[in-house]
Design a protein around this motif. Sequence first.
Motif: not given
Length: 299
Positions: A238-257
Amino acid sequence: MVKRRINLLQVFVVLMHEMRNQFVSYTYWSIIVWPLLIMAIFERFENFKMNTISLSTSEICRLWGNILPIFIFMVCLSYVSIIANSVAMDKTSKLSELLMVMVDAKEQLVGKILSIYGLLIFQIAVYIGVFNLYGGLTGSRFLNELLSQTPSQLLVYVVLDAIVAILISLIWTTEIASNISDEAQVATAVIPVMLIIGTGTIIAMFFNSPEYFDSGLSAIRVYINVILAFPPIGSLLFPTLLAEGNVTYWEAFLNLGLELFIMAFIFRTSVRQYRRGMLSREYSNPFYQALEKGNTEKK
């Protein structure tokens, strides 16, 4: 059936015992010292000198996307072996039965895992102290400017993501290491976990590309989000997907949850297997033994 509450005092005793053992360990101090030695070597090269960094927000995100998976891999490489050796020593020293009478498996697991985080925090504190003492170091200037230019929500995500990825690695390692019958088998407990983390780190580089997803909702986007909910896959990719703007922050934090939710079930199973493994005297490959016990548990 009433669930037994965790004994925080016993957890604290285990935590302090583990940290005290590592503070007098050559292995732990070598983990702290060797990055400082590498940094000191680079400081001797003029071409490595840099005064300031000036990056855009997207470039900062991309930098974290490259750094974070490698950081997680390096931390796991160092600390997974520490916790595996700790469990192996408890098992092979014939103290496991006594420990189980005095401290339940859940408290032992939580205490050992928290001690690793304590050791890691101490290591980071040492580096911060060195950086503050020698503020002219290139690494010190680079880190300070990188942190100051990083968006706050990204910093929060980076910290939480590293904690989650390291957590699942430690849980799996203790579960496998509890089946060790000989200290020579410690590597067998470490290798499977590091193969997973190492593979995830390599794959993360392939995800570090712009426009991996089409904009909007798509079948591949939903599929990837479901797959990445399983730890530690999401924490590494997810960090690399987030880094390139492929996913949003809400997707990233939802993934951690979601990863933490799944890990809660994994931890409950690991506690039972840890208890059985520490009391078992069977001699076999600890990795296969852990898998066999897991299959027996499901049946």
